[in-house]
Enzyme design. Structure first.
Site, mmCIF file in Angstrom:
data_model
loop_
_atom_site.group_PDB
_atom_site.id
_atom_site.type_symbol
_atom_site.label_atom_id
_atom_site.label_comp_id
_atom_site.label_asym_id
_atom_site.label_seq_id
_atom_site.Cartn_x
_atom_site.Cartn_y
_atom_site.Cartn_z
ATOM 1 N N CYS A 279 5.325 -6.085 1.503
ATOM 2 C CA CYS A 279 5.673 -4.669 1.441
ATOM 3 C C CYS A 279 5.056 -3.912 2.631
ATOM 4 C CB CYS A 279 5.265 -4.088 0.093
ATOM 5 S SG CYS A 279 6.119 -2.544 -0.314
ATOM 6 N N TYR A 280 4.027 -3.088 2.415
ATOM 7 C CA TYR A 280 3.384 -2.417 3.547
ATOM 8 C C TYR A 280 2.891 -3.439 4.562
ATOM 9 C CZ TYR A 280 0.168 0.527 6.244
ATOM 10 O OH TYR A 280 -0.474 1.184 7.266
ATOM 11 N N GLU B 103 3.739 -11.214 -6.341
ATOM 12 C CA GLU B 103 2.559 -11.387 -7.193
ATOM 13 C C GLU B 103 2.747 -10.908 -8.618
ATOM 14 O OE1 GLU B 103 1.801 -7.454 -4.918
ATOM 15 O OE2 GLU B 103 2.927 -9.315 -4.675
ATOM 16 N N SER C 124 -26.359 -11.867 -22.493
ATOM 17 C CA SER C 124 -25.757 -10.980 -23.490
ATOM 18 C C SER C 124 -25.217 -11.766 -24.672
ATOM 19 C CB SER C 124 -24.614 -10.188 -22.849
ATOM 20 O OG SER C 124 -23.533 -11.047 -22.538
ATOM 21 N N GLY C 125 -24.989 -13.062 -24.468
ATOM 22 C CA GLY C 125 -24.371 -13.871 -25.503
ATOM 23 C C GLY C 125 -22.887 -14.050 -25.276
ATOM 24 N N GLY C 126 -22.320 -13.288 -24.330
ATOM 25 C CA GLY C 126 -20.919 -13.436 -23.996
ATOM 26 C C GLY C 126 -20.698 -14.629 -23.084
ATOM 27 N N VAL C 127 -19.433 -14.917 -22.806
ATOM 28 C CA VAL C 127 -19.106 -16.103 -22.014
ATOM 29 C C VAL C 127 -19.643 -16.003 -20.591
ATOM 30 C CG1 VAL C 127 -16.823 -15.188 -21.371
ATOM 31 C CG2 VAL C 127 -17.242 -17.653 -21.298
ATOM 32 N N ASP C 128 -19.654 -14.808 -19.997
ATOM 33 C CA ASP C 128 -20.068 -14.678 -18.596
ATOM 34 C C ASP C 128 -21.526 -15.067 -18.395
ATOM 35 O OD1 ASP C 128 -17.540 -13.606 -18.466
ATOM 36 O OD2 ASP C 128 -18.248 -11.535 -18.471
ATOM 37 N N SER C 129 -22.412 -14.415 -19.143
ATOM 38 C CA SER C 129 -23.836 -14.706 -18.964
ATOM 39 C C SER C 129 -24.179 -16.103 -19.474
ATOM 40 C CB SER C 129 -24.693 -13.649 -19.672
ATOM 41 O OG SER C 129 -24.434 -13.610 -21.055
ATOM 42 N N SER C 130 -23.442 -16.601 -20.476
ATOM 43 C CA SER C 130 -23.706 -17.948 -20.996
ATOM 44 C C SER C 130 -23.351 -19.011 -19.963
ATOM 45 C CB SER C 130 -22.917 -18.177 -22.286
ATOM 46 O OG SER C 130 -23.338 -17.302 -23.310
ATOM 47 N N LYS D 93 -12.203 -13.881 -15.256
ATOM 48 C CA LYS D 93 -12.644 -14.337 -16.579
ATOM 49 C C LYS D 93 -12.086 -15.713 -16.943
ATOM 50 C CE LYS D 93 -14.426 -12.021 -19.448
ATOM 51 N NZ LYS D 93 -15.831 -11.816 -19.883
ATOM 52 N N HIS E 162 7.477 -7.785 -4.060
ATOM 53 C CA HIS E 162 6.140 -8.176 -4.538
ATOM 54 C C HIS E 162 6.217 -9.495 -5.310
ATOM 55 C CE1 HIS E 162 3.889 -4.506 -3.492
ATOM 56 N NE2 HIS E 162 5.065 -3.922 -3.608
ATOM 57 N N GLY F 270 0.823 -1.199 0.000
ATOM 58 C CA GLY F 270 0.000 0.000 0.000
ATOM 59 C C GLY F 270 0.857 1.248 0.000
#
Length: 525
Positions: free
Chosen positions: A95-96, A183, A235-241, A381, A181, A68
């Site tokens: 770190c912080y 990550e 929506s037809g996208g991967v998320d809503s599908s 995603k 870090h 941070g």
């Protein structure tokens, strides 16, 4: 935030081991969460003042304290929740977070004589230390700090150092701190260090898998919905599908998916979504053409936040009207993901600064009548794609490139009207056609056109033109939290530019966006 948005967002955890990341405002906090999950351990990013009562349901086996911008010795600096040490949880400070542990346990932190930003090499005192087990005595790491530990707390030992940081890491029992870090990609062995903490210090098993998520999410949906009915915005996208497939697995025909054409779709999108859905899913899709409603409300609006609010509100109004015809429905399901929540700064992530309001998070109306069902709310995603494959969805659904819920509204940096939308659709179609024709679609996370509110002088057929500028955006990413501009071959870019200028009336100049995220976002609005 509305009451509807805060209802029942339980975490998708069953028997999977989990850890918590406490967010102290680092630009890398989300990456810590990603790395932990890549190690097969469930993880959530929470604000640093979260109470034990708010996290107890996760049964965390460890805590990671993020970096941070603050200094622990400054008045008002964020502190360490008492429950972290009181409960004896294995803890890793980064770190912080490391300085915070030192400060809380009686060591000393002060401003460094020589700040460290960028690549550095640490010397590991002993690879018998659990955190550095199996690694070399010298490791390249990424530093980003202006403070340093002057003395470690009593009972702790220094486990790594650099020329400028005598204490680059320290440890005692189940508590460890590192000044660098792990990550970020610039620390090549960073994931191994995080994995060592998870398995060797916290005792976690790598049992967070798509299959375990599906099992728990299915049970959660059944328990939540009961015999109620769910309307899903597709929506037809991967998320809503994937959300549709998961909810249908849980409650079957109690789910009604509704695909709304908001007039902001790509060229041929409405037809494609209906065709793919009818072939890939065993359920009836309700199609609603609400173009007129959306464009009427968006007329004359150029501000991106207003666009998102209007679009979020109008989607709900359409669903409410459909619910009266098809219903009754108690629940509204969405394909909301973790990045949507993080960037919108909800109750889940109040440490973050709001980047933009996602239409499906902060853009929902206060008076919405539905209860939300968002089974993917804590997934990134790439995790959603993995769940989709585990559910048996075809590649044409799982591998579709992301398309924002607000559609072309956030790629049209101007007022929304038919003329501008037609121009943008034509340019966007060419970008997609040429990148896919070049065989690059599998290598690029997202690729699209943006119509800018800028005119430039050009020459066509010996005549002066004064027309619009189109930007082409293509990025590489894993999870949309960070992204780099894609190195599209020059000949492909040349073909895209030539076709747009020649085939799309109203554009005479094409530019390529070479901004990464951060500092930019993937979408322009």
């Amino acid at each position: 935030m509305s009451e509807a948005e805060t209802q029942n967002h339980s975490s998708p955890v069953s028997q999977a081991d989990s850890v918590i990341v406490l967010d102290y405002g680092s630009q890398y906090s989300q990456l810590i969460t990603r790395r932990v999950r890549e190690c097969g351990v469930y993880c959530e990013l929470l604000h640093n003042d979260v109470t034990w009562e708010q996290v107890a349901h996760l049964e965390p086996k460890g805590v990671i304290l993020s970096g941070g911008p603050n200094s622990v010795y400054e008045p008002g600096a964020p502190g360490l929740p008492a429950w972290v040490l009181d409960r004896g949880l294995p803890t890793l400070g980064i770190c912080y977070g490391m300085n915070l542990l030192v400060h809380a346990l009686g060591g000393e932190v002060a401003a460094a004589d020589h700040r460290e930003y960028g690549q550095a090499t640490i010397k590991v005192e002993s690879t018998d230390t659990p955190l550095f087990a199996g690694l070399h005595h010298e490791l390249d790491v990424w530093m980003s700090h202006g403070d340093q530990v002057r003395s470690v707390p009593e009972g702790f030992e220094v486990t790594a150092s650099t020329a400028n940081s005598p204490v680059a890491a320290f440890a005692s029992g189940r508590i460890a701190g590192i000044q660098f870090h792990p990550e970020v990609a610039h620390t090549p062995q960073g994931t191994e260090i995080i994995r060592n903490f998870l398995t060797r210090v916290a005792g976690c098993l790598p049992n967070w898998t798509p299959a375990s998520f599906i099992e728990q999410a299915t049970a959660d949906i059944r328990a939540r919905v009961g015999d109620g009915r769910v309307l899903l915005g597709l929506s037809g996208g991967v998320d809503s599908s994937v959300a549709a497939a998961l909810i249908h697995r849980a409650i079957g025909d109690q789910l009604t998916p509704v695909f709304v054409n908001n007039g902001l779709l790509r060229l041929g999108e409405a037809e494609l979504v209906q065709d793919v859905f009818s072939r890939a899913f065993g359920m009836k899709l309700v199609y609603v053409d609400a173009t007129e409603n959306f464009l009427e409300r968006l007329a004359g609006v150029a501000d991106p936040e207003r666009k998102r609010k209007i679009i979020g509100d109008e989607f709900v109004r359409v669903f409410e009207r459909e619910a009266e015809k098809q219903g009754p429905f108690q629940f509204l399901a969405q394909g909301t993901l973790y990045p949507d929540v993080i960037e919108s700064t909800s109750h889940d992530t109040k440490a973050a600064v709001k980047i933009k309001t996602h239409h499906n998070v902060g853009g929902l109306p206060e008076d919405m009548k539905f209860e939300l069902v968002e089974p993917l709310r804590y997934l990134f995603k790439d995790e959603v794609r993995a769940v989709g494959r585990a559910l048996g969805l075809p590649d044409e659904v799982v591998d579709r490139q992301p398309f924002p819920g607000p559609g072309l509204a956030v790629r049209l940096l101007d007022e929304i009207n038919d003329e501008n939308l037609t121009t943008l659709r034509g340019a966007d179609a060419i970008v997609r056609e040429e990148i896919e024709k070049a065989g690059l679609a599998g290598e690029v996370w997202q690729y699209f056109a943006v119509l800018l509110p800028v005119h430039s002088t050009g020459v066509m057929g010996d005549y002066r033109t004064y027309a619009r500028v189109c930007a082409v955006r293509a990025v590489s990413s894993q999870d949309a939290m960070t992204a780099d501009w894609a190195r599209i071959p020059y000949d492909v870019l040349a073909k895209i530019s030539s076709r747009i200028v020649n085939e799309v009336r109203g554009i005479n100049r094409v530019v390529y966006d070479i901004s990464s995220k951060p500092p930019a976002t993937i979408e322009w609005e």
